[in-house]
Motif scaffolding. Sequence first.
Motif: not given
Length: 301
Positions: A222-235
């Motif tokens: 869970m990101g600080c803004s409350g959004s879902l984030e995939i940790e370490g996902l290659t971008d």
Amino acid sequence: MFPSIEEPPKENSPSLMKIANSDEIGSNCDPSDGLLSKSPPASLVFTDVNVVTNQENEGPKQTLADLQGSIRVFCRVRSFLRSDKREIRQTVSTKSEKITIRSGATKKEFCVDKVFPQEALQEDVFMEVEPILKSSLDGHNVCIFAYGQTGTGKTFTMEGTKDRPGIVPRAIEELFQHLTPYQSVSMSMLEVYMGSLKDLLARKSPSVKMVESTSKCLSIQMGCSGSLEIEGLTDVVVTDYREATKWYTKGRRARAISWTSVNEASSRSHWWVFQVVLHCFFTKFDLVQQLFYLFSFVCLA
Ligand SMILES: Nc1ncnc2c1ncn2[C@@H]1O[C@H](COP(=O)(O)OP(=O)(O)OP(=O)(O)O)[C@@H](O)[C@H]1O
């Protein structure tokens, strides 16, 4: 020099995607219904437009959402294939917004925003999706979500073939055609398979030869803004259509592929997500700022 705006659009808080509940989309259309197994298979393409408060660009997109709703459901009936073993019967009939499926004395009707009959071309499908994709260039998140039982044509509709490209390659091409010097593009791709998330664009470790074993297993945070984030996902940042296609192909190859009794080349990933991020740069009070908008392509197996 980036474009300058006094009042930038409100910060977008992108979430990975919004998965619509099957009760919300279409009318009780359950692809696992036994009736469908006797019919040309149908798959669904959903477009989910998250309207964000981009005051600068509210006009055209808002009109589209007002007129057509922010969730649109399309149903595509796959044509019969030579490999189909079942007796071919005309159990499905279609109108532009209604599909009727018959089995014996039972008849079921489903209402959607648009039905693509068996003879529909990839171009016909893209023509319907294109305005929504274009609207994302005005600052909106878009999700296209394909759903249907195995062998119904989700991969064909989303990816297509070299001769008959599907939504994803056409969308990428369109995106680069409309890119301004103040925008850039990055992309990521992941698969949910056997209960874990895999990074399909992860760089290969020199010590491991198998593509599958190099795919990183990821966790959702869970990101600080409350959004879902995939940790370490290659971008990866891509600069043109060719480079984007190269990375997309790499991700496709890393996906789990197997066969099922109805599809020799089933994707077999439980679902995959291909995400394209449009980064938009502008200046405010002499500071360069960035907003980003998401195109998510989701294919549920
Ligand atoms: N509209 C179409 N016209 C012609 N061939 C099609 C069409 N839709 C699908 N096919 C063919 O049907 C087969 C199954 O389609 P596809 O692999 O896209 O199914 P799928 O829903 O992605 O299956 P899975 O969930 O198992 O991956 C493929 O050989 C594909 O080329």
